[in-house]
Design an enzyme around this catalytic site. Structure first.
Site, PDB file in Angstrom:
ATOM      1  N   GLU A  10      -1.842   8.098  -1.159  1.00  0.00           N
ATOM      2  CA  GLU A  10      -1.757   7.456   0.153  1.00  0.00           C
ATOM      3  C   GLU A  10      -0.519   6.582   0.095  1.00  0.00           C
ATOM      4  O   GLU A  10      -0.528   5.531  -0.521  1.00  0.00           O
ATOM      5  CB  GLU A  10      -3.045   6.669   0.398  1.00  0.00           C
ATOM      6  CG  GLU A  10      -3.315   6.443   1.855  1.00  0.00           C
ATOM      7  CD  GLU A  10      -2.806   5.094   2.271  1.00  0.00           C
ATOM      8  OE1 GLU A  10      -1.666   5.057   2.808  1.00  0.00           O
ATOM      9  OE2 GLU A  10      -3.506   4.099   2.064  1.00  0.00           O
ATOM     10  N   LEU A  11       0.566   7.071   0.705  1.00  0.00           N
ATOM     11  CA  LEU A  11       1.880   6.471   0.458  1.00  0.00           C
ATOM     12  C   LEU A  11       2.390   5.731   1.692  1.00  0.00           C
ATOM     13  O   LEU A  11       1.604   5.293   2.520  1.00  0.00           O
ATOM     14  CB  LEU A  11       2.841   7.571  -0.012  1.00  0.00           C
ATOM     15  CG  LEU A  11       2.259   8.428  -1.162  1.00  0.00           C
ATOM     16  CD1 LEU A  11       3.198   9.555  -1.540  1.00  0.00           C
ATOM     17  CD2 LEU A  11       1.942   7.572  -2.383  1.00  0.00           C
ATOM     18  N   CYS A  67       0.101  -0.144   5.573  1.00  0.00           N
ATOM     19  CA  CYS A  67       0.746   1.166   5.677  1.00  0.00           C
ATOM     20  C   CYS A  67       0.487   1.815   7.022  1.00  0.00           C
ATOM     21  O   CYS A  67       1.212   2.707   7.427  1.00  0.00           O
ATOM     22  CB  CYS A  67       0.337   2.062   4.527  1.00  0.00           C
ATOM     23  SG  CYS A  67      -1.422   2.078   4.285  1.00  0.00           S
ATOM     24  N   GLY A 105       0.217   3.322  -2.491  1.00  0.00           N
ATOM     25  CA  GLY A 105       1.411   2.520  -2.735  1.00  0.00           C
ATOM     26  C   GLY A 105       2.622   3.207  -2.139  1.00  0.00           C
ATOM     27  O   GLY A 105       2.501   3.979  -1.176  1.00  0.00           O
ATOM     28  N   SER A 106       3.763   2.961  -2.729  1.00  0.00           N
ATOM     29  CA  SER A 106       5.003   3.464  -2.142  1.00  0.00           C
ATOM     30  C   SER A 106       5.183   4.955  -2.410  1.00  0.00           C
ATOM     31  O   SER A 106       4.663   5.497  -3.394  1.00  0.00           O
ATOM     32  CB  SER A 106       6.189   2.699  -2.742  1.00  0.00           C
ATOM     33  OG  SER A 106       6.221   2.915  -4.139  1.00  0.00           O
ATOM     34  N   LYS A 110      -6.356   0.116 -11.861  1.00  0.00           N
ATOM     35  CA  LYS A 110      -5.252  -0.791 -12.158  1.00  0.00           C
ATOM     36  C   LYS A 110      -4.765  -1.396 -10.840  1.00  0.00           C
ATOM     37  O   LYS A 110      -4.096  -0.745 -10.052  1.00  0.00           O
ATOM     38  CB  LYS A 110      -4.088  -0.065 -12.838  1.00  0.00           C
ATOM     39  CG  LYS A 110      -3.082  -1.066 -13.393  1.00  0.00           C
ATOM     40  CD  LYS A 110      -1.646  -0.598 -13.391  1.00  0.00           C
ATOM     41  CE  LYS A 110      -0.964  -0.618 -12.068  1.00  0.00           C
ATOM     42  NZ  LYS A 110      -0.763  -1.956 -11.457  1.00  0.00           N
ATOM     43  N   PRO A 111      -5.120  -2.663 -10.607  1.00  0.00           N
ATOM     44  CA  PRO A 111      -4.663  -3.311  -9.376  1.00  0.00           C
ATOM     45  C   PRO A 111      -3.188  -3.701  -9.474  1.00  0.00           C
ATOM     46  O   PRO A 111      -2.621  -3.724 -10.562  1.00  0.00           O
ATOM     47  CB  PRO A 111      -5.544  -4.560  -9.303  1.00  0.00           C
ATOM     48  CG  PRO A 111      -5.891  -4.862 -10.732  1.00  0.00           C
ATOM     49  CD  PRO A 111      -5.960  -3.533 -11.437  1.00  0.00           C
ATOM     50  N   ALA A 112      -2.600  -4.000  -8.327  1.00  0.00           N
ATOM     51  CA  ALA A 112      -1.213  -4.461  -8.303  1.00  0.00           C
ATOM     52  C   ALA A 112      -1.089  -5.795  -9.032  1.00  0.00           C
ATOM     53  O   ALA A 112      -2.012  -6.615  -9.023  1.00  0.00           O
ATOM     54  CB  ALA A 112      -0.753  -4.620  -6.855  1.00  0.00           C
ATOM     55  N   GLU A 115       9.993   1.732   6.391  1.00  0.00           N
ATOM     56  CA  GLU A 115       8.779   0.967   6.617  1.00  0.00           C
ATOM     57  C   GLU A 115       9.153  -0.517   6.537  1.00  0.00           C
ATOM     58  O   GLU A 115       9.667  -0.973   5.523  1.00  0.00           O
ATOM     59  CB  GLU A 115       7.800   1.336   5.498  1.00  0.00           C
ATOM     60  CG  GLU A 115       6.412   0.867   5.704  1.00  0.00           C
ATOM     61  CD  GLU A 115       5.460   1.436   4.648  1.00  0.00           C
ATOM     62  OE1 GLU A 115       5.910   1.800   3.538  1.00  0.00           O
ATOM     63  OE2 GLU A 115       4.264   1.490   4.941  1.00  0.00           O
ATOM     64  N   TRP A 132      -1.227  -4.321  -3.293  1.00  0.00           N
ATOM     65  CA  TRP A 132      -1.580  -5.728  -3.099  1.00  0.00           C
ATOM     66  C   TRP A 132      -1.962  -6.053  -1.653  1.00  0.00           C
ATOM     67  O   TRP A 132      -2.447  -7.133  -1.378  1.00  0.00           O
ATOM     68  CB  TRP A 132      -0.410  -6.635  -3.527  1.00  0.00           C
ATOM     69  CG  TRP A 132       0.912  -6.198  -2.955  1.00  0.00           C
ATOM     70  CD1 TRP A 132       1.878  -5.481  -3.607  1.00  0.00           C
ATOM     71  CD2 TRP A 132       1.406  -6.399  -1.622  1.00  0.00           C
ATOM     72  NE1 TRP A 132       2.932  -5.226  -2.763  1.00  0.00           N
ATOM     73  CE2 TRP A 132       2.670  -5.779  -1.535  1.00  0.00           C
ATOM     74  CE3 TRP A 132       0.911  -7.061  -0.499  1.00  0.00           C
ATOM     75  CZ2 TRP A 132       3.444  -5.791  -0.373  1.00  0.00           C
ATOM     76  CZ3 TRP A 132       1.674  -7.066   0.666  1.00  0.00           C
ATOM     77  CH2 TRP A 132       2.920  -6.432   0.714  1.00  0.00           C
ATOM     78  N   ASN A 133      -1.715  -5.134  -0.705  1.00  0.00           N
ATOM     79  CA  ASN A 133      -1.904  -5.550   0.698  1.00  0.00           C
ATOM     80  C   ASN A 133      -3.359  -5.610   1.135  1.00  0.00           C
ATOM     81  O   ASN A 133      -3.717  -6.417   1.979  1.00  0.00           O
ATOM     82  CB  ASN A 133      -1.046  -4.697   1.646  1.00  0.00           C
ATOM     83  CG  ASN A 133      -1.364  -3.236   1.583  1.00  0.00           C
ATOM     84  OD1 ASN A 133      -2.020  -2.776   0.656  1.00  0.00           O
ATOM     85  ND2 ASN A 133      -0.903  -2.490   2.559  1.00  0.00           N
TER      86      ASN A 133
HETATM   87  P1  ADP Z   1       4.784  -1.867  -3.191  1.00  0.00           P
HETATM   88  O1  ADP Z   1       6.242  -1.622  -3.004  1.00  0.00           O
HETATM   89  O2  ADP Z   1       4.019  -1.936  -1.932  1.00  0.00           O
HETATM   90  O3  ADP Z   1       4.443  -2.956  -4.154  1.00  0.00           O
HETATM   91  P2  ADP Z   1       4.270   0.062  -5.267  1.00  0.00           P
HETATM   92  O4  ADP Z   1       4.182   1.529  -5.100  1.00  0.00           O
HETATM   93  O5  ADP Z   1       5.393  -0.489  -6.056  1.00  0.00           O
HETATM   94  O6  ADP Z   1       4.232  -0.509  -3.789  1.00  0.00           O
HETATM   95  O7  ADP Z   1       2.930  -0.504  -5.867  1.00  0.00           O
HETATM   96  C1  ADP Z   1       1.659   0.050  -5.652  1.00  0.00           C
HETATM   97  C2  ADP Z   1       0.907   0.127  -6.962  1.00  0.00           C
HETATM   98  O8  ADP Z   1       1.657   0.952  -7.841  1.00  0.00           O
HETATM   99  C3  ADP Z   1       0.723  -1.198  -7.667  1.00  0.00           C
HETATM  100  O9  ADP Z   1      -0.522  -1.198  -8.341  1.00  0.00           O
HETATM  101  C4  ADP Z   1       1.865  -1.200  -8.658  1.00  0.00           C
HETATM  102  O10 ADP Z   1       1.597  -2.029  -9.760  1.00  0.00           O
HETATM  103  C5  ADP Z   1       1.867   0.254  -9.055  1.00  0.00           C
HETATM  104  N1  ADP Z   1       3.132   0.710  -9.653  1.00  0.00           N
HETATM  105  C6  ADP Z   1       4.391   0.253  -9.428  1.00  0.00           C
HETATM  106  N2  ADP Z   1       5.282   0.914 -10.181  1.00  0.00           N
HETATM  107  C7  ADP Z   1       4.578   1.837 -10.900  1.00  0.00           C
HETATM  108  C8  ADP Z   1       4.913   2.832 -11.868  1.00  0.00           C
HETATM  109  N3  ADP Z   1       6.175   3.028 -12.246  1.00  0.00           N
HETATM  110  N4  ADP Z   1       3.917   3.587 -12.382  1.00  0.00           N
HETATM  111  C9  ADP Z   1       2.648   3.396 -11.995  1.00  0.00           C
HETATM  112  N5  ADP Z   1       2.263   2.466 -11.099  1.00  0.00           N
HETATM  113  C10 ADP Z   1       3.204   1.703 -10.551  1.00  0.00           C
END
Ligand code: ADP
Length: 485
Positions: free
Chosen positions: A255-256, A289, A233-234, A180-182, A386, A156-157
């Site tokens: 890219e974590l 990030c 993402g994370s 698939k966006p956040a 972070e 989402w950032n």
């Molecule tokens: P943040 O903590 O910055 O929101 P996330 O890693 O949770 O980071 O989110 C990044 C992306 O990963 C988003 O699109 C989120 O919807 C997706 N996401 C979160 N949980 C899962 C999961 N269990 N499987 C696949 N995608 C996921």
């Protein structure tokens, strides 16, 4: 909402060239982080609907990959023009759902559009090679071919740029994509799909699905027809997706998380270091990030740097992203506020000092005061994790060895920044830092033309640049008999 073109605000998913709702009728709300108000509702698709999107991408693949590189480049250029023509509306949507200041949202649109433009050019340069053959009667050639159907899971950032940097590369290479966006920021992605449609990109080549992350993510990570998954993402979710993708051996770009050190040596141009620090820390309210997470400052200039940085931080204007002059918007949600509050409380209990800020902002909601903590020790959680918010932390160091050891004392390895005027030190330190990107005497490194990515627990793979295209290409080796062996 005040969009010049309200039809950019889509509340359905884009699958196989159709705008679809969930068969179940389920949806989820998208909330403005500055006000808590609902902006729109988007479909909560189910697993079988994610599969339909993958099938749509698979059906579109044979024709798309056979198009000439020039034709694919032309589609991307049209998409690029559509994005720029709707620059302000896209930036409004970004600010609405992400909260960042409108000026920064405009910057993101330009940055994100830059990837589409860049990869339109790179589509033409997916060169193979000829290799000197060890056999007189054979020739050795390599071809670059698209990986196939690609999945893109984005955060989402930077809701716009993270999607274009994956999907434009995929399309340039001849792949088709399901994005698939956040859940926090699906509207930007859907607007991009609308513009892809207007650009004439054929049905099924780009698909955007919204819904429960775990359900859709599992489908994208496990479906055998998805040949590559690119995720930003994370680290936690990156690991999960990698494990899910293992049985089908997908190509991966991850890219974590990051925990960028920002080093200030005593010989630095302090004014430049301060400007760089503000840029590296407070862009997107620190929710990036590559945001500077730990300021490591040589002891001779520590107090001066702390005092001047505090002044600049205290002068930042916090508020809703659409308000004139606002430099720091709200955090994305209440959970982020609570996390930062806890990190600060813990650090202060262990001896860190609040120089400015330190808590929630008077505006309430998701607003947080830009904060400076000094005397942070490497043992504190705020040093290791972070922060992802407008909080700068300072730690003093004595010499180069200690600076490098502190900088590398992190499981992450995405970006690092440092300021020095000594050329030898610049090279020595840059080589010693464990990360994928280094800014020397600059506070910002991201551009579509340079390779973005990390090492260690920040993941692997590179986005943007010529390497960003390679992530979506396979190498095929051809051994060609041309006469007697
Ligand atoms: P943040 O903590 O910055 O929101 P996330 O890693 O949770 O980071 O989110 C990044 C992306 O990963 C988003 O699109 C989120 O919807 C997706 N996401 C979160 N949980 C899962 C999961 N269990 N499987 C696949 N995608 C996921």
């Amino acid at each position: 909402m005040n969009l010049n073109d309200p039809s950019l605000l889509r509340s359905r998913c884009y699958v196989g060239g159709h705008w679809v709702s969930a068969a179940s009728g389920k949806f989820f709300p998208v909330v403005n982080p500055a006000s808590g108000e609902e902006i729109a509702r988007v479909p909560a698709l189910a697993a079988d609907e994610a599969r339909q999107a993958i099938e749509a991408a698979a059906s579109a693949l044979p024709v798309w990959q056979k198009r000439t590189a020039e034709e694919r480049a032309e589609f991307l250029k049209r998409w690029h023009r559509q994005i720029l023509e709707n620059r302000e509306d896209l930036a409004r949507i970004v600010t609405l759902e992400n909260g960042k200041p409108f000026a920064e949202a405009l910057g993101e649109v330009d940055y994100g559009a830059g990837f589409v433009d860049w990869f339109a050019g790179e589509a033409l340069r997916a060169y193979g090679e000829t290799i000197p053959s060890p056999w007189p009667g054979r020739r050795i050639l390599t071809f670059k071919q698209p990986v196939g159907v690609c999945a893109a899971i984005t955060p989402w950032n930077f809701p716009l740029a993270m999607l274009t940097r994956k999907c434009a590369a995929a399309l340039a290479a001849g792949c088709t994509a399901v994005a698939k966006p956040a859940a926090e920021t699906p509207l930007t992605a859907l607007a991009l799909a609308e513009l892809a449609e207007r650009a004439g990109i054929p049905a099924g080549v780009v698909n955007v699905i919204t819904g429960p992350a775990e359900v859709l993510g599992t489908e994208l990570a496990t479906h055998p027809k998805v040949r590559k998954l690119s995720f930003t993402g994370s680290t936690r979710v990156g690991r999960l997706l990698m494990a899910q993708a293992a049985p089908t051996l997908k190509r991966l770009s991850l890219e974590l998380g990051g925990n960028a050190p920002f080093l200030v040596f005593a010989d630095a141009d302090l004014k430049a270091a301060l400007s760089g620090a503000m840029l590296a820390k407070f862009r997107n309210g620190g929710q990036s990030c590559v945001a500077a997470n730990r300021f490591l400052v040589q002891k001779e200039v520590y107090e001066e740097f702390a005092a001047e940085l505090a002044q600049r931080i205290a002068a930042l204007k916090v508020g809703p992203g659409f308000e004139a002059g606002v430099q720091v918007g709200p955090l994305i949600h209440a959970k982020a506020v609570a996390k930062i509050e806890a990190l600060i409380a813990e650090a202060v209990a262990q001896g860190a000092q609040v120089v400015t800020g330190g808590g929630r902002h008077l505006l309430g909601g998701n607003f947080f005061q830009p904060t400076l903590l000094k005397d942070v020790s490497p043992r504190m959680r705020i040093f290791a994790e972070e922060i992802f918010g407008p909080v700068a932390i300072l730690t003093a160091f004595t010499d180069d060895e200690e600076a490098i050891a502190l900088a590398n004392a992190s499981e992450y390895g995405l970006a690092a920044y440092f300021y020095t005027q000594d050329l030898k030190r610049a090279l020595r330190v840059a080589e010693a830092l464990e990360c994928g990107m280094v800014g020397v005497n600059v506070g910002r490194v991201s551009t579509p033309v340079a390779p973005f990515g990390g090492i260690k627990q920040s993941g692997f793979g590179r986005e943007g640049s010529k390497y960003g295209l390679e992530e979506y290409l396979e190498i095929k080796y051809l051994c060609l008999g041309v006469g007697e062996e």
